[in-house]
Write a protein that holds these residues in place. Structure first.
Motif, short mmCIF file in Angstrom:
data_model
loop_
_atom_site.label_atom_id
_atom_site.label_comp_id
_atom_site.label_asym_id
_atom_site.label_seq_id
_atom_site.Cartn_x
_atom_site.Cartn_y
_atom_site.Cartn_z
N LYS A 1 10.14 -3.84 6.97
CA LYS A 1 9.12 -4.95 7.77
C LYS A 1 9.63 -5.19 8.95
O LYS A 1 10.86 -5.16 9.16
CB LYS A 1 9.08 -5.94 6.67
N ALA A 2 8.57 -5.34 9.55
CA ALA A 2 8.93 -5.95 10.93
C ALA A 2 9.67 -7.42 11.13
O ALA A 2 9.34 -8.00 10.00
CB ALA A 2 7.68 -6.17 11.89
N PRO A 3 10.39 -7.87 11.89
CA PRO A 3 11.04 -9.26 11.82
C PRO A 3 9.92 -10.33 11.17
O PRO A 3 10.43 -10.98 10.46
CB PRO A 3 11.47 -9.52 13.08
N VAL A 4 8.98 -10.40 11.93
CA VAL A 4 7.93 -11.45 11.54
C VAL A 4 7.34 -11.20 10.22
O VAL A 4 6.75 -12.41 9.72
CB VAL A 4 6.62 -11.46 12.61
N GLU B 1 -4.04 7.77 -1.50
CA GLU B 1 -3.46 6.65 -0.81
C GLU B 1 -4.48 6.07 0.44
O GLU B 1 -5.30 6.74 0.97
CB GLU B 1 -2.19 7.10 0.07
N ILE B 2 -4.38 4.91 0.41
CA ILE B 2 -5.51 4.14 1.20
C ILE B 2 -4.80 3.75 2.58
O ILE B 2 -3.90 2.96 2.58
CB ILE B 2 -5.88 2.88 0.67
N SER B 3 -5.50 4.33 3.58
CA SER B 3 -4.97 3.88 5.05
C SER B 3 -5.76 2.88 5.50
O SER B 3 -6.90 2.49 5.06
CB SER B 3 -5.28 5.29 6.13
N ILE B 4 -5.44 2.33 6.80
CA ILE B 4 -6.04 1.29 7.50
C ILE B 4 -7.29 1.81 7.95
O ILE B 4 -8.36 1.09 7.87
CB ILE B 4 -5.21 0.70 8.69
N TYR C 1 -3.86 -3.50 0.67
CA TYR C 1 -3.55 -2.15 0.13
C TYR C 1 -2.67 -1.15 0.78
O TYR C 1 -2.59 -0.04 0.32
CB TYR C 1 -4.94 -1.37 0.17
N THR C 2 -2.15 -1.50 1.88
CA THR C 2 -1.06 -0.65 2.61
C THR C 2 0.23 -1.55 2.72
O THR C 2 0.19 -2.54 2.53
CB THR C 2 -1.74 -0.42 4.10
N ASN C 3 1.13 -0.61 2.96
CA ASN C 3 2.44 -1.24 3.35
C ASN C 3 2.63 -1.55 4.99
O ASN C 3 3.83 -1.63 5.40
CB ASN C 3 3.57 -0.08 3.00
N ALA C 4 1.62 -1.40 5.66
CA ALA C 4 1.72 -1.64 6.98
C ALA C 4 2.28 -3.05 7.25
O ALA C 4 1.61 -3.98 6.74
CB ALA C 4 0.48 -1.26 7.80
N SER C 5 2.91 -3.16 8.50
CA SER C 5 3.15 -4.40 8.76
C SER C 5 2.04 -5.12 9.43
O SER C 5 1.14 -4.53 10.06
CB SER C 5 4.30 -4.32 10.03
#
Length: 475
Positions: free
Chosen positions: A276-279, A379-382, A423-427
């Motif tokens: 993950k990003a720091p924030v 898999e679900i994308s942004i 739904y995603t693992n994006a930061s």
């Protein structure tokens, strides 16, 4: 009014505080305490041998000036060093050492037998007089095998710059983050290996945060906390993998904070990796999060087609495998999630070919990899979420991406951010970037707004439920 040890040292501290940074004063002088004044000789207690060495090496002139100001030109300083309890000592004890006696003391190990007072290292190589660290680096994870592409160029370039001048760039710490299987650990090892090659005098150590935490807990239980801290403060280039595992571990966070500060102040290099990003790291002290952002945060994203193709070619060449270019292209176009999946797909295909004694063709690749490709498509994308939301409200995607503040557009944008987070693992940072180039704070606000409205507004809750069903059946 007669002088006391406390009053003399208090005046010295005031003088010192005016001449150094607030952070340095907080780290190195606040933990000290005056214990005795005998004429012009002041005894000051410090928490460990390392403190004594650091003060003598970096602040001796300032200490001398402050003491002479208070006690005259013949003023003397004695350090009372707190030592950890040993097997023969049930309680901690102190050792007194005169200032400017550092070299002599370092040759002796402080009044105690040599074997009982050495810094204990879980990575030390036994039988070597001088402390030599096993770097724990994997020689297979070099820069030569880390293929550069658009999605990893920033992180790789920063890593190469650090390897040339560890601690000498503005990338300190280098914080590498990204999803599973995108090459964070590989890049971290590559940096360490190249530092060792270019700067053999540097002490490099790679360790996972989980192992670091376990070592700290073990050191605490055995009353060797000072040894643990002293050991890590000796490292020139410290590489910590998976720092997100600091989450919820207050004791480990505290000790890592002090080790981080000490290494950073001395210009030693830190390289950190996280999923993950720091924030976005939860349950970690904000003072640590702020330090993670001091240098450069570089994300590793899902590899683009060209990079996937180059990675495959590299794997084939390394393994001595010949593959029809059409098959290579098929894999690169259809296995998109991460590098690990690409390697797994190639291994599965080669294994099936060998077992069945069949030539690797596109038809065989389609059969062997069909399940993997089908699962990936689910898999679900942004982008997918944005399209579903925009289609639901009959709003063009360009409007959601724009700067407009119209209520219906803002609502759609916030819902897209909310479901992307779910739904995603994006930061948060990545979600914001892909949905209208917003920052992570905007995404966080959007998630809170959607949650609150869903709890208080029945119509809005209907939107959320409808969209969840639509997104949940993504193919």
């Amino acid at each position: 009014m007669s002088k006391t040890a406390a009053s003399v040292w208090g005046n010295c501290l005031s003088f010192i505080q005016d001449n150094i940074s607030e952070q340095a004063f907080h780290t190195w002088f606040e933990p000290t305490k005056a214990t005795k004044l005998d004429g012009n000789i002041l005894t000051v207690q410090v928490p460990s041998k390392f403190f004594y060495e650091w003060l003598e090496e970096h602040y001796i002139k300032l200490l001398k000036a402050s003491l002479q100001k208070e006690l005259g030109k013949d003023a003397k300083l004695i350090y009372s060093i707190v030592m950890e309890k040993k097997i023969t000592n049930k309680d901690p004890y102190t050792v007194n050492i005169p200032s400017s006696n550092k070299e002599k003391v370092l040759k002796q190990e402080l009044d105690a037998p040599l074997s009982s007072n050495k810094i204990k290292s879980p990575f030390a190589i036994p039988g070597i007089q001088k402390l030599k660290i096993d770097s724990q680096l994997n020689i297979n994870y070099s820069f030569n095998s880390f293929i550069e592409g658009e999605t990893n160029r920033l992180a790789r370039s920063a890593g190469k710059a650090i390897a040339k001048r560890p601690g000498g760039t503005s990338f300190n710490p280098l914080f590498i983050y990204g999803g599973v299987g995108l090459g964070k650990t590989h890049l971290a090892h590559a940096i360490g290996l190249e530092v060792k090659e270019k700067h053999p005098e540097k002490t490099v150590l790679y360790v996972s945060m989980e192992k670091f935490s376990n070592q700290y807990q073990s050191a605490t239980r055995s009353n060797n906390r000072n040894d643990f801290v002293n050991f890590y403060q000796m490292i020139d280039v410290l590489i910590i993998d998976d720092v997100q595992f600091l989450s919820g571990k207050k004791g480990t966070q505290d000790v890592f904070f002090h080790i981080f500060n000490d290494l950073h102040q001395r210009g030693n290099q830190l390289v950190l990796t996280s999923d993950k990003a720091p924030v976005d790291i939860q349950d970690v002290d904000q003072r640590l999060i702020s330090r993670f952002k001091w240098g450069l945060s570089a994300d590793l994203q899902i590899p683009e087609y060209e990079l996937r193709l180059e990675i495959l070619k590299s794997k084939l060449e390394k393994g001595g495998i010949e593959l029809d270019p059409e098959v290579t292209t098929y894999i690169a176009k259809n296995i998109k999630t991460n590098i690990r999946e690409i390697e797994g797909a190639l291994n599965s295909l080669v294994a099936r070919s060998v077992l069945n004694r069949k030539e690797i063709t596109v038809d065989l690749a389609e059969k062997v990899l069909s399940d993997l490709i089908k699962n990936q498509r689910k898999e679900i994308s942004i982008d997918y979420i944005q399209n579903v939301v925009c289609d639901y409200f009959k709003i063009p995607v360009e409007k959601v991406q724009s700067k407009t503040r119209k209520r219906d557009i803002v609502q759609a944008r916030q819902l897209a951010m909310y479901f992307s987070k779910q739904y995603t693992n994006a930061s948060l940072q990545s979600i914001g970037t892909q949905i209208g180039k917003r920052d992570h704070a905007t995404v966080l606000h959007a998630c809170k707004t959607v949650k609150n409205l869903a709890e208080t507004d029945k119509v809005f809750k209907g939107y959320v439920d409808d969209l969840r069903r639509k997104i949940g059946i993504a193919e």
